[in-house]
Design an enzyme around this catalytic site. Sequence first.
Site, mmCIF file in Angstrom:
data_model
loop_
_atom_site.group_PDB
_atom_site.id
_atom_site.type_symbol
_atom_site.label_atom_id
_atom_site.label_comp_id
_atom_site.label_asym_id
_atom_site.label_seq_id
_atom_site.Cartn_x
_atom_site.Cartn_y
_atom_site.Cartn_z
ATOM 1 N N GLU A 150 2.104 1.904 16.526
ATOM 2 C CA GLU A 150 1.978 0.920 17.721
ATOM 3 C C GLU A 150 3.008 0.506 18.803
ATOM 4 O O GLU A 150 2.856 0.066 19.639
ATOM 5 C CB GLU A 150 1.663 -0.763 17.210
ATOM 6 N N TYR A 207 3.814 -7.797 17.499
ATOM 7 C CA TYR A 207 4.201 -6.829 16.292
ATOM 8 C C TYR A 207 4.816 -5.577 16.871
ATOM 9 O O TYR A 207 5.919 -5.454 16.481
ATOM 10 C CB TYR A 207 2.857 -6.580 15.676
ATOM 11 N N ILE A 220 12.695 -11.278 0.968
ATOM 12 C CA ILE A 220 14.003 -10.802 1.538
ATOM 13 C C ILE A 220 14.483 -11.863 2.954
ATOM 14 O O ILE A 220 15.520 -11.647 3.234
ATOM 15 C CB ILE A 220 13.957 -9.423 2.153
ATOM 16 N N TYR A 226 -1.414 -10.720 14.086
ATOM 17 C CA TYR A 226 -0.406 -10.786 15.531
ATOM 18 C C TYR A 226 -0.803 -11.715 16.312
ATOM 19 O O TYR A 226 0.125 -12.165 16.981
ATOM 20 C CB TYR A 226 -0.526 -9.210 16.124
ATOM 21 N N PHE A 230 0.866 -1.213 0.062
ATOM 22 C CA PHE A 230 0.148 0.078 0.015
ATOM 23 C C PHE A 230 1.024 1.272 -0.053
ATOM 24 O O PHE A 230 0.764 2.078 -0.917
ATOM 25 C CB PHE A 230 -0.794 0.138 1.247
ATOM 26 N N ILE A 231 1.719 1.321 1.026
ATOM 27 C CA ILE A 231 2.626 2.705 1.045
ATOM 28 C C ILE A 231 3.585 2.673 -0.065
ATOM 29 O O ILE A 231 3.565 3.889 -0.831
ATOM 30 C CB ILE A 231 3.351 2.769 2.584
ATOM 31 N N TRP A 272 -2.430 5.469 8.320
ATOM 32 C CA TRP A 272 -2.255 5.913 6.972
ATOM 33 C C TRP A 272 -3.460 5.063 6.031
ATOM 34 O O TRP A 272 -3.407 4.006 6.007
ATOM 35 C CB TRP A 272 -0.957 5.913 6.352
ATOM 36 N N ARG A 318 -4.773 7.206 19.795
ATOM 37 C CA ARG A 318 -3.552 7.517 19.120
ATOM 38 C C ARG A 318 -3.377 8.830 18.671
ATOM 39 O O ARG A 318 -3.803 9.072 17.474
ATOM 40 C CB ARG A 318 -3.318 6.333 18.177
#
Length: 385
Positions: free
Chosen positions: A137, A181, A73, A101, A24-25, A211, A337
């Site tokens: 988080e 997480y 990776i 999570y 997404f980002i 976001w 938050r």
Amino acid sequence: MARVDLDGNVINPMTICMIGAGGFIGSHLCEKLMSETPHTVLAVDVYNDKIKHLLEPDSLPWNGRIQFHRLNIKNDSRLEGLIKCSDLTINLAAICTPADYNTRPLDTIYSNFIDALPVVKYCSENNKRLIHFSTCEVYGKTIGSFLPKDSPLRQDPAYYILKEDTSPCIFGSVEKQRWSYACAKQLIERLIYAEGAENGLEFTIVRPFNWIGPRMDFIPGIDGPSEGVPRVLACFSNNLLRREPLKLVDGGESQRTFIYIKDAIEAVLLMIENPARASGHIFNVGNPNNEVTVRQLAEMMTQVYSKVSGEDSIETPTIDVSSKEFYGEGYDDSDKRIPDMTIINKQLGWNPKTSLWDLLESTLTYQHRTYAEAIKQAIAKPSAN
Ligand SMILES: NC(=O)c1ccc[n+]([C@@H]2O[C@H](COP(=O)([O-])OP(=O)(O)OC[C@H]3O[C@@H](n4cnc5c(N)ncnc54)[C@H](O)[C@@H]3O)[C@@H](O)[C@H]2O)c1
Ligand SMILES: O=c1ccn([C@@H]2O[C@H](COP(=O)(O)OP(=O)(O)O[C@H]3OC[C@@H](O)[C@H](O)[C@H]3O)[C@@H](O)[C@H]2O)c(=O)[nH]1
């Protein structure tokens, strides 16, 4: 005209190794870098569906400035070579959906800590700059959440505003695997910070605060698994598209601040192009003006969706569901938050712009345009059994 940074220096074109570029980002960051800068992106991911529009056809104006490298990776020796031939590495790769999570804590910890280790090591050993994506988080719960419900101190920002350099990180017990997480992200932050302090690694850590926007996650049964549970924007979009009630976990009382992805990407671009101002810093990136409870988010999304789709909302727009039923054993939640913006303001002069209503309007217009027809067809099709 040459592009200049915040101090008036000319920005030279750079090569960026972007890990997790297909998410997404990553997809929004690639789009921005291709359309507005001269930089080259080595886009690393196991998927490329969300950046396909940037990779083909060859005639696109940025042809040659973005290359896709399909690799995991966890186990690919090509990674070091890609980092070595780049000026900057941006690491976005992670398992980052709360439904995982507590149900896949090992995969979550490996993905967010162990798999990031070689990235940090290669950057440090080869003197390459690193922008690492952490999360809001890491703050966990607010101090205020431990005060009695009627305590006036709960109204005091000192008890809930989250500041990079002073707020503590407050997680639930180990049985509450939700925090696997946050804990893995916190440890990789500490490792990066220590590499900076002891070995001179040039780093920036980003803590995104919810976001949201187009291309976030997936719509279950359309472009992701039918039983999958994405983040709240996609869960609620899915419910609206299917004309089902939106599910409020534990009453929908938790509070979040949501920021439009396009505002947030502006902040990342400033970090990329202003290393002298961004290096050695941890940045909250969020919109403190867009705070809602999850229940209010559900109500606003229902209204906005009605406007963009032209459909009336259903009779019972929301239903309550327990977290145990929705996420399973070991779920827990961040209560509130709100990011403090002092550091990013001072270093990069950045501020978010888009209101929650406006960002939901453009995002739900995209969701409706992209998925409404596919959902209609999926519903009309008789089931396989
Ligand atoms: N979206 C948010 O609001 C938000 C909030 C806090 C933190 N973050 C952090 O930002 C980063 C990006 O988030 P996103 O929302 O784009 O998530 P995303 O899931 O859309 O993107 C992550 C990408 O990483 C890729 N990836 C994962 N493991 C990989 C591996 N082993 N090898 C290669 N590629 C791999 C995935 O295929 C995916 O495309 C994550 O680190 C996440 O923790 C995001
Ligand atoms: O259908 C749903 C989905 C979610 N929710 C609630 O909505 C809130 C937000 O849920 P999200 O799925 O967006 O995830 P969270 O905000 O809890 O965590 C996110 O924060 C930042 C990132 O690190 C990650 O992207 C993710 O961990 C939670 O309180 C959740 O319980 C619902 O009430 N109904």
